[in-house]
Design an enzyme around this catalytic site. Structure first.
Site, PDB file in Angstrom:
ATOM      1  CE  LYS A 290      -3.876  -1.877   2.726  1.00  0.00           C
ATOM      2  NZ  LYS A 290      -4.957  -1.688   1.752  1.00  0.00           N
ATOM      3  NE  ARG A 364     -10.796  -9.754  -1.504  1.00  0.00           N
ATOM      4  CZ  ARG A 364     -11.032  -8.778  -2.373  1.00  0.00           C
ATOM      5  NH1 ARG A 364     -11.219  -9.074  -3.639  1.00  0.00           N
ATOM      6  NH2 ARG A 364     -11.105  -7.520  -1.982  1.00  0.00           N
TER       7      ARG A 364
HETATM    8  N1  BES Z   1      -8.008  -3.802   4.649  1.00  0.00           N
HETATM    9  C1  BES Z   1      -8.257  -3.400   3.323  1.00  0.00           C
HETATM   10  C2  BES Z   1      -9.593  -2.672   3.147  1.00  0.00           C
HETATM   11  C3  BES Z   1      -9.755  -1.362   3.867  1.00  0.00           C
HETATM   12  C4  BES Z   1      -9.665  -0.175   3.174  1.00  0.00           C
HETATM   13  C5  BES Z   1     -10.053  -1.310   5.205  1.00  0.00           C
HETATM   14  C6  BES Z   1      -9.859   1.026   3.818  1.00  0.00           C
HETATM   15  C7  BES Z   1     -10.239  -0.120   5.846  1.00  0.00           C
HETATM   16  C8  BES Z   1     -10.149   1.060   5.150  1.00  0.00           C
HETATM   17  C9  BES Z   1      -8.271  -4.625   2.389  1.00  0.00           C
HETATM   18  O1  BES Z   1      -7.481  -5.677   2.794  1.00  0.00           O
HETATM   19  C10 BES Z   1      -7.757  -4.166   1.075  1.00  0.00           C
HETATM   20  O2  BES Z   1      -6.624  -3.803   1.011  1.00  0.00           O
HETATM   21  N2  BES Z   1      -8.595  -4.212   0.053  1.00  0.00           N
HETATM   22  C11 BES Z   1      -8.229  -3.805  -1.254  1.00  0.00           C
HETATM   23  C12 BES Z   1      -8.655  -4.875  -2.222  1.00  0.00           C
HETATM   24  C13 BES Z   1      -8.140  -4.682  -3.589  1.00  0.00           C
HETATM   25  C14 BES Z   1      -6.643  -4.888  -3.616  1.00  0.00           C
HETATM   26  C15 BES Z   1      -8.809  -5.674  -4.514  1.00  0.00           C
HETATM   27  C16 BES Z   1      -8.918  -2.483  -1.538  1.00  0.00           C
HETATM   28  O3  BES Z   1     -10.075  -2.322  -1.139  1.00  0.00           O
HETATM   29  O4  BES Z   1      -8.276  -1.610  -2.103  1.00  0.00           O
HETATM   30 MN    MN Z   2      -5.492  -5.488   2.119  1.00  0.00          MN
END
Ligand code: BES
Ligand code: MN
Ligand code: ZN
Length: 510
Positions: A290, A364
């Site tokens: 990230k 997931r």
């Molecule tokens: N933990 C994150 C989702 C999240 C985003 C939680 C903002 C709290 C606040 C999750 O694991 C994630 O990174 N999701 C990605 C998925 C994508 C890579 C398909 C996302 O939502 O960007």
């Molecule tokens: Mn994630």
């Protein structure tokens, strides 16, 4: 915070502050010229008399969260009188009352007041609902996230004592008084469990590793008489949880599989609820790392798991007659030489193969095996909670959590519970058409697809692992953390979904 019920007349109560709700009785579509018609929600004429001048001055509009503080109110034994606006009488309910109690706590504690009495606005909300709502709201408002401030002890401004005033109670039967006392205790259990969850979520990842989370669950379980088993990497591999392990393998911190069981005597054996929680104690994104900006927030990526632990605490104390098992999949998501990489294929516990397109779509993966394990343990109905997608924040903002349901009957039960709990959630679809996006060239499915409909994609992925077991998925990514303080709640962990889930479980009582 100490909580007591009082049946005395509000004007006769000796307290640092008497809190009374004011409502605007005017109709919605009345012309703007009309003054709001303010009512002071107490049957005690002395209270209404004490508020009369300030109300007729026009200073009090009844607007939601408006506070008016009077010192040495005439005719009252209370040192102060706080009027809190509840908005339009027509739309006022227990959900608003809960927030007003939180707002009253936050207003008063900032003035170093330690105790107060809240008058139940009985003509708007019946005491049986009003009493627990006030307790719940007050506890939520009393939570302070500043754990590691070195001057925390000197600055610790908290309310120590709350009296809930139900004047009509005096004429009520002994049975009514007992019922209200029980309602107050139940509200307390739920509220303290919500704050227990917020405690866990508030901790940074260096103070809430998967192992530490398992220890906290164990300690809580011992206190409330729940069965708790915690497992490490060996068990995860032995159960062939390839999706969960794929996430955990990159971290030096060992993962934890936490299982909490509640199996009361007298519960019907045809219902066994399974609560599955995502507990990523820190989500860096893994190799699909990230951006640095805002990454610190990913300490709250364990909120779904923390919620389920809190729900089990409440259930153990409220003792509904229904069998419940919680499964919490705790791990970090880290990049390292051992970390899984995009393109890797993992075999989930159910036997399905997953092509990892994005290592940041890790929630997931851990839930896939958590859901499968819950089915293996015999759960007949599944609910999961997870901070799963940024996409749910795009869809619903920070206001509503996303609900996904594979079964309309189960959804209806959940929706009823959710309404009772006064939490904002909104259902999103799971049409078969979305299934297309799951296709992989090499495996049964991919773990991430296009940007569009990302929250739905994630839910469709989970559905593959809930299979034909009725299932509800709650995406709390946008609602588990308050981005800013509100009158009723501090900035930080919200404890969202706990109250709805407790209500939902209670609804299955046989
Ligand atoms: N933990 C994150 C989702 C999240 C985003 C939680 C903002 C709290 C606040 C999750 O694991 C994630 O990174 N999701 C990605 C998925 C994508 C890579 C398909 C996302 O939502 O960007
Ligand atoms: Mn994630
Ligand atoms: Zn995550």
């Amino acid at each position: 915070m100490n909580t007591t019920l009082s049946s005395s007349a509000p004007s006769q109560l000796e307290t640092d502050c008497l809190v009374v709700v004011v409502l605007d009785q005017s109709e919605k579509d009345q012309s703007k010229k009309d003054k709001p018609a303010i009512t002071v929600e107490s049957s005690d004429t002395a209270v209404r008399e004490a508020a009369k001048d300030v109300v007729s001055s026009g200073e009090v509009t009844g607007k939601t969260f408006e506070t008016t503080l009077l010192h040495r109110p005439a005719g009252l034994k209370a040192k102060r009188l706080l009027l809190v606006g509840g908005g339009k009488a027509k739309t006022f309910s227990a959900a608003e009352l809960r927030k007003l109690a939180g707002a009253a706590v936050r207003t008063l504690k900032s003035k170093s007041i330690r105790s107060f009495a809240f008058v139940v606005p009985e003509s708007a909300v019946p005491a049986s609902q009003g009493v627990p709502a006030i307790v719940e709201g007050a506890f939520v408002g009393n939570f302070d996230p500043g754990y590691y401030k070195s001057d925390r002890n000197e600055k610790d401004q908290k309310i120590d004592a709350l009296t809930i005033v139900v004047p009509g109670n005096a004429q009520g039967t002994q049975g009514d008084a007992k019922a209200l006392e029980n309602a107050m205790q139940a509200g307390r259990i739920v509220a303290e469990s919500q704050n227990f969850t917020r405690d866990l979520v508030n901790e940074p990842s260096n103070r809430m590793t998967p192992t530490m989370m398992a220890e906290r669950a164990k300690k809580m379980a011992a206190e409330v008489g729940l069965n708790c088993e915690t497992y490490g990497a060996d068990k995860i591999k032995q159960l062939k949880m390839g999706a969960f392990w794929g996430v955990a393998q990159g971290s030096d911190e060992p993962p934890a599989l936490i299982v909490l069981r509640y199996d009361p005597v007298g519960a019907a054996d045809k219902v066994h609820l399974g609560l599955v929680g995502k507990a990523v104690t820190f989500d860096t994104g893994g190799i699909s790392i990230k951006p640095a900006d805002g990454m610190e927030k990913m300490k709250y990526d364990m909120a779904g798991g923390a919620t389920m632990i809190g729900v089990m605490r409440a259930i153990a104390l409220l003792k509904p007659k229904v069998k419940v098992t919680a499964i919490i999949c705790a791990t970090e998501n880290m990049p390292s030489g051992k970390a899984q990489k995009p393109g890797d294929v993992q075999i989930a516990m159910s036997g399905k193969s997953i092509e990892i397109i994005n290592t940041d779509a890790e929630g997931r993966l851990v839930l896939a095996d958590g859901l499968c394990y819950a089915r293996q343990l015999g759960c007949t109905h599944l609910v999961d909670a997870a901070t799963l997608t940024g996409a749910v924040v795009v869809a619903l903002g920070y206001v509503n959590a996303g609900i996904f349901a594979s079964d309309d009957q189960m959804y209806q039960r959940f929706a009823n519970a959710n309404k009772q709990a006064g939490e904002k959630m909104w259902r999103l679809p799971l049409d078969d058409e979305y299934k297309e996006n799951l296709k992989s060239n090499i495996a049964d499915m991919v773990n991430a697809g296009s940007r569009w409909g990302g929250a739905i994609f994630a839910a469709m992925f989970l559905k593959e692992f809930a299979e034909d077991t009725p299932w509800i998925h709650l995406d709390i990514a946008g609602t588990a953390w308050m981005e800013e303080a509100k009158p009723w709640i501090a900035k930080g962990p919200s404890g969202i979904a706990l109250r709805s889930l407790v209500e939902f479980v209670k609804g299955w009582e046989s």
